[in-house]
Design a protein around this motif. Sequence first.
Motif: not given
Length: 346
Positions: A246-260
């Motif tokens: 869950e923490n990895v997904i949260y961090e990755a989503m924070v850093m992501t600008e696009g849809e994927w």
Amino acid sequence: EVRRLRHEVESLRSELTSRYRFSNIVGTSARMNSVFQLMEKISRVEGTVLLTGESGTGKELVARAIHFAGPRGGGPFVVVNCGAVPRDLIESEFFGHVKGAFTDARADKTGKFEQANAGTIFLDEVGELSQEAQVKLLRALGEREITRVGGSRTVPIDVRVIAATNKDLEAEVERGGFREDLYFRLAVLSIALPPLRERAEDVPLLVEHFVGKYAGELGKKVLGFSPAALRRLSGYAWPGNVRELENVIYEAMVMTEGEWVAEGTLPARVRLAGHLAASVDAPAGPPTLEPLKEAVQSVAGAREKALIVEALRQAGGNRTRAAGILGISRKTLFNKMTGLGIRWPE
């Protein structure tokens, strides 16, 4: 005013019941199906429960689900982290104290057992209790009454006890670190929660769940993780289990600008583990980014099925688009769906 307060209480109770129902615990693997079956049976009765499993496997979430699905669901759910309370204060935490019982006891205090009356008390990390605290807990469980520290009046308690630990309590009993009589008092009913590495086929479903959870919270239009990123997530051992995922997904989503969410957004430890896993059956040479077609071919059975189902979800059920995401032809996708028994919509 009283009517309004009652309505607010009922609304909150309904919200909590919805939030912690069984369906909010994600997993379709055989290991998790066994857990769900046990939870359903255990929630119907009021026996003491012992939950075991590594840190991050969701023991408190399971405890709450059992509570809210059971006959005491309308009562309080009180949590005590046994490992976080200082040894000299654990008795006061459990049973309360009267004013003047010790230096800092400036007023009467109600303990957690009294607060949980008509509900459930969750004793997290119960394996961390000292021998002295174990004796006091055993007495309370056996006599169903407590006495506040410094007091003389006994108070009857009506609580269901759910305990949890990441320790092997049977081994602790053998070496003398945990009382055998308390162990048997706690383990009337028991559930062992599997680590995430033993149910890796649930990873794509968990990813989808957490993407849905955080997309709105972060104000992101993230649709999911790229095929390569999913491959890395599925190839990692997750020593911190679902909490770490869950923490990895949260961090990755924070850093992501696009849809994927791309593979490169993942922490290095996850990317490297994924490459190591991929290299086991790969020819020697520098690692390369695999398309999902090769990733699907490198994982068997349930994991392959989970990846295909994830692609179908991402494609909104469009098989041509799902095949494109997977890097395979539509015909190959159809053959795999037939061979794996995948029906869409589910």
